[in-house]
Motif scaffolding. Structure first.
Motif, mmCIF file in Angstrom:
data_model
loop_
_atom_site.group_PDB
_atom_site.id
_atom_site.type_symbol
_atom_site.label_atom_id
_atom_site.label_comp_id
_atom_site.label_asym_id
_atom_site.label_seq_id
_atom_site.Cartn_x
_atom_site.Cartn_y
_atom_site.Cartn_z
ATOM 1 N N TYR A 74 -18.299 -19.693 -3.973
ATOM 2 C CA TYR A 74 -18.833 -19.382 -2.636
ATOM 3 C C TYR A 74 -19.039 -17.866 -2.521
ATOM 4 C CZ TYR A 74 -16.931 -24.049 -2.029
ATOM 5 O OH TYR A 74 -16.648 -25.373 -2.196
ATOM 6 N N PRO A 75 -19.974 -17.469 -1.662
ATOM 7 C CA PRO A 75 -20.230 -16.029 -1.510
ATOM 8 C C PRO A 75 -19.190 -15.381 -0.591
ATOM 9 C CG PRO A 75 -21.768 -17.290 -0.158
ATOM 10 C CD PRO A 75 -20.874 -18.290 -0.821
ATOM 11 N N VAL A 76 -18.027 -15.095 -1.125
ATOM 12 C CA VAL A 76 -16.967 -14.513 -0.288
ATOM 13 C C VAL A 76 -16.607 -13.115 -0.797
ATOM 14 C CG1 VAL A 76 -15.958 -16.786 0.251
ATOM 15 C CG2 VAL A 76 -15.059 -15.471 -1.691
ATOM 16 N N ALA A 77 -16.093 -12.292 0.120
ATOM 17 C CA ALA A 77 -15.543 -10.988 -0.278
ATOM 18 C C ALA A 77 -14.028 -11.134 -0.355
ATOM 19 C CB ALA A 77 -15.906 -9.943 0.762
ATOM 20 N N LEU A 78 -13.426 -10.471 -1.320
ATOM 21 C CA LEU A 78 -11.987 -10.629 -1.546
ATOM 22 C C LEU A 78 -11.234 -9.319 -1.294
ATOM 23 C CD1 LEU A 78 -9.633 -12.365 -2.634
ATOM 24 C CD2 LEU A 78 -10.315 -11.690 -4.949
ATOM 25 N N ILE A 79 -10.155 -9.438 -0.506
ATOM 26 C CA ILE A 79 -9.242 -8.297 -0.335
ATOM 27 C C ILE A 79 -7.899 -8.712 -0.937
ATOM 28 C CG2 ILE A 79 -8.038 -6.817 1.331
ATOM 29 C CD1 ILE A 79 -10.305 -7.373 3.332
ATOM 30 N N GLU A 80 -7.390 -7.925 -1.885
ATOM 31 C CA GLU A 80 -6.122 -8.263 -2.540
ATOM 32 C C GLU A 80 -5.020 -7.340 -2.016
ATOM 33 O OE1 GLU A 80 -6.956 -9.460 -6.945
ATOM 34 O OE2 GLU A 80 -8.474 -8.023 -6.317
ATOM 35 N N ALA A 81 -4.092 -7.948 -1.250
ATOM 36 C CA ALA A 81 -3.040 -7.135 -0.609
ATOM 37 C C ALA A 81 -2.166 -6.416 -1.642
ATOM 38 C CB ALA A 81 -2.183 -8.004 0.296
ATOM 39 N N ASP A 82 -1.920 -7.060 -2.805
ATOM 40 C CA ASP A 82 -1.119 -6.373 -3.838
ATOM 41 C C ASP A 82 -1.800 -5.068 -4.249
ATOM 42 O OD1 ASP A 82 0.959 -8.186 -3.989
ATOM 43 O OD2 ASP A 82 0.112 -9.322 -5.660
ATOM 44 N N LYS A 83 -3.150 -5.142 -4.405
ATOM 45 C CA LYS A 83 -3.878 -3.924 -4.829
ATOM 46 C C LYS A 83 -3.867 -2.865 -3.730
ATOM 47 C CE LYS A 83 -6.660 -5.640 -8.532
ATOM 48 N NZ LYS A 83 -7.876 -6.364 -8.836
ATOM 49 N N VAL A 84 -3.937 -3.320 -2.466
ATOM 50 C CA VAL A 84 -3.849 -2.377 -1.343
ATOM 51 C C VAL A 84 -2.497 -1.651 -1.431
ATOM 52 C CG1 VAL A 84 -3.681 -2.195 1.175
ATOM 53 C CG2 VAL A 84 -5.367 -3.755 0.153
ATOM 54 N N GLY A 85 -1.418 -2.427 -1.685
ATOM 55 C CA GLY A 85 -0.079 -1.830 -1.812
ATOM 56 C C GLY A 85 -0.010 -0.858 -2.983
ATOM 57 N N HIS A 86 -0.592 -1.245 -4.115
ATOM 58 C CA HIS A 86 -0.562 -0.368 -5.304
ATOM 59 C C HIS A 86 -1.278 0.955 -5.010
ATOM 60 C CE1 HIS A 86 -0.170 -4.134 -8.093
ATOM 61 N NE2 HIS A 86 0.864 -3.956 -7.324
ATOM 62 N N ARG A 87 -2.406 0.836 -4.283
ATOM 63 C CA ARG A 87 -3.179 2.043 -3.948
ATOM 64 C C ARG A 87 -2.349 2.970 -3.061
ATOM 65 N NH1 ARG A 87 -7.933 -0.836 -2.713
ATOM 66 N NH2 ARG A 87 -7.531 -0.627 -0.497
ATOM 67 N N LEU A 88 -1.674 2.385 -2.067
ATOM 68 C CA LEU A 88 -0.848 3.211 -1.168
ATOM 69 C C LEU A 88 0.264 3.906 -1.958
ATOM 70 C CD1 LEU A 88 -0.544 0.752 1.847
ATOM 71 C CD2 LEU A 88 -1.584 3.014 1.933
ATOM 72 N N LEU A 89 0.903 3.159 -2.869
ATOM 73 C CA LEU A 89 1.989 3.744 -3.664
ATOM 74 C C LEU A 89 1.474 4.899 -4.520
ATOM 75 C CD1 LEU A 89 3.997 0.653 -5.017
ATOM 76 C CD2 LEU A 89 4.723 2.256 -3.254
ATOM 77 N N ALA A 90 0.264 4.726 -5.058
ATOM 78 C CA ALA A 90 -0.264 5.733 -5.996
ATOM 79 C C ALA A 90 -0.904 6.920 -5.282
ATOM 80 C CB ALA A 90 -1.294 5.074 -6.918
ATOM 81 N N GLN A 91 -1.425 6.691 -4.056
ATOM 82 C CA GLN A 91 -2.277 7.736 -3.475
ATOM 83 C C GLN A 91 -1.820 8.309 -2.143
ATOM 84 O OE1 GLN A 91 -6.193 5.970 -3.335
ATOM 85 N NE2 GLN A 91 -6.221 5.601 -5.531
ATOM 86 N N ASP A 92 -0.912 7.627 -1.445
ATOM 87 C CA ASP A 92 -0.560 8.093 -0.097
ATOM 88 C C ASP A 92 0.695 8.973 -0.185
ATOM 89 O OD1 ASP A 92 0.590 8.273 2.512
ATOM 90 O OD2 ASP A 92 -0.580 6.543 3.143
ATOM 91 N N PRO A 93 0.538 10.296 0.086
ATOM 92 C CA PRO A 93 1.690 11.200 -0.075
ATOM 93 C C PRO A 93 2.847 10.867 0.869
ATOM 94 C CG PRO A 93 -0.279 12.384 0.717
ATOM 95 C CD PRO A 93 -0.693 10.972 0.504
ATOM 96 N N GLN A 94 2.513 10.352 2.074
ATOM 97 C CA GLN A 94 3.577 10.014 3.027
ATOM 98 C C GLN A 94 4.403 8.832 2.489
ATOM 99 O OE1 GLN A 94 2.396 8.381 6.804
ATOM 100 N NE2 GLN A 94 3.978 9.524 7.900
ATOM 101 N N VAL A 95 3.691 7.847 1.894
ATOM 102 C CA VAL A 95 4.381 6.685 1.316
ATOM 103 C C VAL A 95 5.280 7.162 0.187
ATOM 104 C CG1 VAL A 95 4.026 4.598 -0.078
ATOM 105 C CG2 VAL A 95 2.678 4.945 1.993
ATOM 106 N N ARG A 96 4.760 8.027 -0.676
ATOM 107 C CA ARG A 96 5.553 8.527 -1.802
ATOM 108 C C ARG A 96 6.826 9.196 -1.300
ATOM 109 N NH1 ARG A 96 6.746 12.959 -4.470
ATOM 110 N NH2 ARG A 96 6.988 12.891 -6.734
ATOM 111 N N SER A 97 6.661 10.025 -0.264
ATOM 112 C CA SER A 97 7.812 10.769 0.229
ATOM 113 C C SER A 97 8.843 9.836 0.888
ATOM 114 C CB SER A 97 7.269 11.859 1.167
ATOM 115 O OG SER A 97 8.099 12.093 2.213
ATOM 116 N N LEU A 98 8.360 8.812 1.639
ATOM 117 C CA LEU A 98 9.297 7.867 2.254
ATOM 118 C C LEU A 98 10.042 7.052 1.186
ATOM 119 C CD1 LEU A 98 7.053 6.615 5.218
ATOM 120 C CD2 LEU A 98 9.239 7.838 5.425
ATOM 121 N N ILE A 99 9.324 6.668 0.137
ATOM 122 C CA ILE A 99 9.944 5.878 -0.946
ATOM 123 C C ILE A 99 10.999 6.729 -1.667
ATOM 124 C CG2 ILE A 99 9.476 4.749 -3.197
ATOM 125 C CD1 ILE A 99 8.021 3.072 -1.319
ATOM 126 N N LEU A 100 10.646 7.970 -1.887
ATOM 127 C CA LEU A 100 11.562 8.878 -2.583
ATOM 128 C C LEU A 100 12.838 9.075 -1.758
ATOM 129 C CD1 LEU A 100 11.807 10.538 -5.125
ATOM 130 C CD2 LEU A 100 10.620 12.413 -3.977
#
Ligand code: COD
Ligand code: ATP
Length: 206
Positions: A25-51
């Motif tokens: 079917y012609p659907v668009a896909l959003i993968e929440a795991d990938k959204v999470g991975h992107r935040l972990l890798a790119q969001d400085p606030q997330v990095r600092s909170l995790i640290l």
């Protein structure tokens, strides 16, 4: 236009079902795991909170978040998992909402599929028109995580234990997709097609 959420435990086959949907079917896909991975890798606030929450043991040599190390902490400790959820889930919801908005702006009739184990816990229910629970029994899921995905057995077991029980998913689901072992590809395709048809009949895909 409809936004469909796919929920279910690890190894149940949410990504597999998303692949079936995308293949037919012609659907668009959003993968929440990938959204999470992107935040972990790119969001400085997330990095600092995790640290601050988990210490330098969850960093890799380059100073980025090491997901294997972070998983080894949170999948084995319920309180730490709750801490991670409190950091990640609101931000994952915000990113998914933005992605849905931009896809809908580009094509108001687009059907969007969001694949994410914790969509309900993240409060994404209000962004979704329909929620499908992808189900497979625990031993099938364990086998898939260990044999297909190469996850060590103790980690696979901890991942299975750190998610909600069947009853939770069933209470929130509009449809159940049975992706147990032994079901043929055709059976799965028919079931997915029927769930989409039902959505159309209920007028949710306009
Ligand atoms: C814990 C992390 C670092 C482990 O990374 P890793 O690459 O090893 O695993 P991956 O991201 O591929 O996740 C595998 C599966 O684990 C399960 N899972 C992931 N996070 C969680 C969580 N917080 N609670 C319960 N199960 C989870 C999901 O079924 C997911 O599909 C990573 O999963 C993570 O950052 N999780 C927090 C983001 C999140 O909540 N993701 C789910 C979005 S709905
Ligand atoms: N019906 C199926 N037939 C064959 N292999 C399958 C089927 N469903 C899932 N698998 C395989 O099982 C493994 C786990 O499936 P998948 O990644 O789709 O699960 P998931 O629910 O998305 O898991 P996670 O929450 O961990 O991301 C994958 O290797 C996938 O290819």
């Amino acid at each position: 236009m409809a936004v469909i959420g796919l929920i279910g435990g690890p190894g149940a086959g949410k990504s597999h079902v998303a692949g079936v949907l995308k293949g037919f079917y012609p659907v668009a896909l959003i993968e929440a795991d990938k959204v999470g991975h992107r935040l972990l890798a790119q969001d400085p606030q997330v990095r600092s909170l995790i640290l601050s929450a988990f210490g330098p043991g969850v960093l890799d040599r380059e100073g980025g978040i090491d997901r294997t190390a972070l998983g080894a902490v949170v999948f084995f400790d319920r309180d730490k998992k709750e801490t991670l959820d409190s950091i990640m889930l609101p931000r994952i919801k915000e990113s998914i909402q933005k992605e849905i908005e931009s896809l809908t702006q580009a094509d108001p009739h687009m059907t969007i599929v969001v694949d994410g184990a914790l969509l309900v816990e993240a409060g994404c229910g209000e962004l979704l028109d329909n929620l499908w629970y992808v189900h497979a029994d625990a031993s099938t899921r364990r086998k898939r995580l260990v044999e297909d995905r190469g996850i060590p057995p103790e980690r696979a077991e901890a991942m299975l234990k750190s998610q909600a029980p069947d009853a939770f998913y069933l209470a929130h689901a509009d449809a159940v997709i049975d992706n147990s072992q032994g079901r043929s590809g055709e059976e799965l395709e028919v079931e997915v097609g029927m769930a989409l048809e039902k959505l159309k009949r209920n007028g949710m895909d306009d």
